[in-house]
Design an enzyme around this catalytic site. Sequence first.
Site, PDB file in Angstrom:
ATOM      1  N   ASN A   1      40.917  51.296  12.511  1.00  0.00           N
ATOM      2  CA  ASN A   1      41.913  50.221  12.435  1.00  0.00           C
ATOM      3  C   ASN A   1      41.198  48.946  11.991  1.00  0.00           C
ATOM      4  O   ASN A   1      40.298  48.448  12.680  1.00  0.00           O
ATOM      5  CB  ASN A   1      42.565  50.038  13.812  1.00  0.00           C
TER       6      ASN A   1
ATOM      7  N   ASP B   1      42.542  45.906  11.334  1.00  0.00           N
ATOM      8  CA  ASP B   1      43.327  44.674  11.541  1.00  0.00           C
ATOM      9  C   ASP B   1      42.460  43.437  11.799  1.00  0.00           C
ATOM     10  O   ASP B   1      42.763  42.340  11.343  1.00  0.00           O
ATOM     11  CB  ASP B   1      44.276  44.829  12.738  1.00  0.00           C
ATOM     12  N   HIS B   2      41.383  43.638  12.572  1.00  0.00           N
ATOM     13  CA  HIS B   2      40.601  42.460  12.961  1.00  0.00           C
ATOM     14  C   HIS B   2      39.805  41.855  11.812  1.00  0.00           C
ATOM     15  O   HIS B   2      39.345  40.718  11.905  1.00  0.00           O
ATOM     16  CB  HIS B   2      39.705  42.767  14.157  1.00  0.00           C
TER      17      HIS B   2
ATOM     18  N   ARG C   1      40.961  31.275   8.994  1.00  0.00           N
ATOM     19  CA  ARG C   1      40.744  30.203   8.013  1.00  0.00           C
ATOM     20  C   ARG C   1      41.800  30.194   6.910  1.00  0.00           C
ATOM     21  O   ARG C   1      41.693  29.400   5.975  1.00  0.00           O
ATOM     22  CB  ARG C   1      39.359  30.375   7.365  1.00  0.00           C
TER      23      ARG C   1
ATOM     24  N   HIS D   1      48.167  47.627  11.363  1.00  0.00           N
ATOM     25  CA  HIS D   1      49.426  47.306  12.051  1.00  0.00           C
ATOM     26  C   HIS D   1      50.036  46.076  11.390  1.00  0.00           C
ATOM     27  O   HIS D   1      49.450  44.993  11.437  1.00  0.00           O
ATOM     28  CB  HIS D   1      49.103  47.030  13.527  1.00  0.00           C
TER      29      HIS D   1
ATOM     30  N   ARG E   1      52.344  43.481  11.926  1.00  0.00           N
ATOM     31  CA  ARG E   1      53.117  42.927  13.052  1.00  0.00           C
ATOM     32  C   ARG E   1      54.212  42.017  12.521  1.00  0.00           C
ATOM     33  O   ARG E   1      54.056  41.380  11.479  1.00  0.00           O
ATOM     34  CB  ARG E   1      52.196  42.131  13.983  1.00  0.00           C
TER      35      ARG E   1
ATOM     36  N   ARG F   1      50.360  38.165  12.297  1.00  0.00           N
ATOM     37  CA  ARG F   1      49.190  37.422  12.806  1.00  0.00           C
ATOM     38  C   ARG F   1      47.883  37.873  12.145  1.00  0.00           C
ATOM     39  O   ARG F   1      46.919  37.142  12.141  1.00  0.00           O
ATOM     40  CB  ARG F   1      49.082  37.515  14.323  1.00  0.00           C
ATOM     41  N   HIS F   2      47.841  39.088  11.626  1.00  0.00           N
ATOM     42  CA  HIS F   2      46.617  39.484  10.902  1.00  0.00           C
ATOM     43  C   HIS F   2      46.954  40.089   9.530  1.00  0.00           C
ATOM     44  O   HIS F   2      46.839  39.413   8.528  1.00  0.00           O
ATOM     45  CB  HIS F   2      45.683  40.378  11.747  1.00  0.00           C
TER      46      HIS F   2
ATOM     47  N   GLU G   1      50.968  51.185  11.429  1.00  0.00           N
ATOM     48  CA  GLU G   1      51.696  51.018  12.692  1.00  0.00           C
ATOM     49  C   GLU G   1      52.727  49.920  12.512  1.00  0.00           C
ATOM     50  O   GLU G   1      52.441  48.890  11.888  1.00  0.00           O
ATOM     51  CB  GLU G   1      50.728  50.584  13.798  1.00  0.00           C
TER      52      GLU G   1
ATOM     53  N   THR H   1      47.862  42.327  22.390  1.00  0.00           N
ATOM     54  CA  THR H   1      47.786  43.570  21.624  1.00  0.00           C
ATOM     55  C   THR H   1      48.880  44.491  22.146  1.00  0.00           C
ATOM     56  O   THR H   1      49.535  44.161  23.136  1.00  0.00           O
ATOM     57  CB  THR H   1      46.384  44.225  21.751  1.00  0.00           C
ATOM     58  N   THR H   2      49.080  45.628  21.491  1.00  0.00           N
ATOM     59  CA  THR H   2      50.117  46.564  21.940  1.00  0.00           C
ATOM     60  C   THR H   2      49.875  46.902  23.412  1.00  0.00           C
ATOM     61  O   THR H   2      48.764  47.278  23.784  1.00  0.00           O
ATOM     62  CB  THR H   2      50.065  47.854  21.082  1.00  0.00           C
TER      63      THR H   2
ATOM     64  N   GLU I   1      50.916  59.900  19.225  1.00  0.00           N
ATOM     65  CA  GLU I   1      49.623  59.283  19.525  1.00  0.00           C
ATOM     66  C   GLU I   1      49.671  58.886  20.992  1.00  0.00           C
ATOM     67  O   GLU I   1      50.507  58.074  21.405  1.00  0.00           O
ATOM     68  CB  GLU I   1      49.381  58.051  18.643  1.00  0.00           C
TER      69      GLU I   1
ATOM     70  N   HIS J   1      43.833  53.378  21.467  1.00  0.00           N
ATOM     71  CA  HIS J   1      43.996  52.094  22.136  1.00  0.00           C
ATOM     72  C   HIS J   1      42.917  51.901  23.197  1.00  0.00           C
ATOM     73  O   HIS J   1      42.836  52.650  24.151  1.00  0.00           O
ATOM     74  CB  HIS J   1      45.379  51.887  22.772  1.00  0.00           C
ATOM     75  N   GLY J   2      42.077  50.910  22.937  1.00  0.00           N
ATOM     76  CA  GLY J   2      41.043  50.554  23.905  1.00  0.00           C
ATOM     77  C   GLY J   2      39.865  51.512  23.944  1.00  0.00           C
ATOM     78  O   GLY J   2      39.021  51.410  24.833  1.00  0.00           O
TER      79      GLY J   2
ATOM     80  N   GLY K   1      39.924  50.605  16.646  1.00  0.00           N
ATOM     81  CA  GLY K   1      39.755  49.384  15.883  1.00  0.00           C
ATOM     82  C   GLY K   1      38.835  48.365  16.530  1.00  0.00           C
ATOM     83  O   GLY K   1      37.681  48.190  16.116  1.00  0.00           O
ATOM     84  N   HIS K   2      39.333  47.722  17.571  1.00  0.00           N
ATOM     85  CA  HIS K   2      38.661  46.535  18.113  1.00  0.00           C
ATOM     86  C   HIS K   2      37.164  46.747  18.357  1.00  0.00           C
ATOM     87  O   HIS K   2      36.340  45.937  17.937  1.00  0.00           O
ATOM     88  CB  HIS K   2      39.359  46.102  19.416  1.00  0.00           C
TER      89      HIS K   2
HETATM   90  N1  PXP Z   1      46.670  52.894  18.179  1.00  0.00           N
HETATM   91  C1  PXP Z   1      47.706  52.031  18.234  1.00  0.00           C
HETATM   92  C2  PXP Z   1      49.094  52.583  18.192  1.00  0.00           C
HETATM   93  C3  PXP Z   1      47.488  50.640  18.282  1.00  0.00           C
HETATM   94  O1  PXP Z   1      48.546  49.795  18.331  1.00  0.00           O
HETATM   95  C4  PXP Z   1      46.169  50.156  18.240  1.00  0.00           C
HETATM   96  C5  PXP Z   1      45.917  48.680  18.211  1.00  0.00           C
HETATM   97  O2  PXP Z   1      46.465  48.139  17.051  1.00  0.00           O
HETATM   98  C6  PXP Z   1      45.129  51.086  18.176  1.00  0.00           C
HETATM   99  C7  PXP Z   1      45.396  52.448  18.168  1.00  0.00           C
HETATM  100  C8  PXP Z   1      43.695  50.665  18.137  1.00  0.00           C
HETATM  101  O3  PXP Z   1      43.382  50.084  19.366  1.00  0.00           O
HETATM  102  P1  PXP Z   1      41.974  49.345  19.528  1.00  0.00           P
HETATM  103  O4  PXP Z   1      41.968  48.207  18.553  1.00  0.00           O
HETATM  104  O5  PXP Z   1      41.991  48.902  20.950  1.00  0.00           O
HETATM  105  O6  PXP Z   1      40.922  50.352  19.227  1.00  0.00           O
END
Ligand code: PXP
Length: 256
Positions: free
Chosen positions: A11, A13-14, A22, A47, A49, A53-54, A74, A104-105, A155, A204-205, A226-227
């Site tokens: 992911n 997004d970040h 910026r 994602h 959104r 935001r990103h 997403e 976040t979600t 998922e 997620h996480g 992602g994160h």
């Molecule tokens: N899966 C879904 C459905 C999510 O919404 C996210 C965060 O956008 C992720 C996975 C990835 O989560 P993380 O950034 O915590 O790894």
Amino acid sequence: MATIMSRLNVNIDHIATIRQARRTNEPNPVSAAVICELAGADGITTHLRSDRRHIQDYDLIALKQAVITHLNVEMAATDEMIEIALSVKPDVVTLVPESPQEVTTEGGLDVITHRKAVKNAIARLNDHGIFVSLFIDPDPRQIREASKLGAFQIEICTGNYAQMNETPGDLTVRKTKEIGKEVDRIRGVARTALREGLKVAAGHGLTYRNVGPIARILEIEEYNIGHNIIARAALVGLDRAVREMLEAIRFSRALG
Ligand code: PXP
């Protein structure tokens, strides 16, 4: 059971979060996606959104053109988002819940409560050849509903599992048992999903530290992370980035 190969979708997004800080044009999520693919990622997740935001709409168009592996977008199951998906045509759309104030979600989509919107979104996306994955909590009732609604994949939200691992100083026997139970719950739900004919992803996480027990659940074939990867990239890349800036300054000064 037969071994199911695993896939990692990164992911990105970040990368866009840093750019939006910026409102400039770097770092470019497309460049990040290409680097992830070169490193062996099996797919790119992003994602879009509602508050943008990103990731921006133009990023999706550029990612669709650049990604050669697998693009998973997403989004919330709103008319606005479904229209965008129909025009961009990613490989997969993952329907997620969204609330404006969340950082976040915050958990899985309740596909029982939102049955009508989800069913409608799946039908429209499927009609255009886009597969639909549903991001849901590890709850067998949600899995069965996802199957009835015609999703091709679920998922499993690992947010709760990740939260439980969050305080490493507090890994008491009780907590370790609770984490074990959550892993069992995720495994059980993954098996139910597979029996229902669904493909199984998780995310997620997830971090370098907590991914092990989830990676050992062989029914899960896709990981969306992602994160933690982007956070690590910022730190492992910082040393080189500083050295390159020092060199740029010193080189210019040496030229006088
Ligand atoms: N899966 C879904 C459905 C999510 O919404 C996210 C965060 O956008 C992720 C996975 C990835 O989560 P993380 O950034 O915590 O790894």
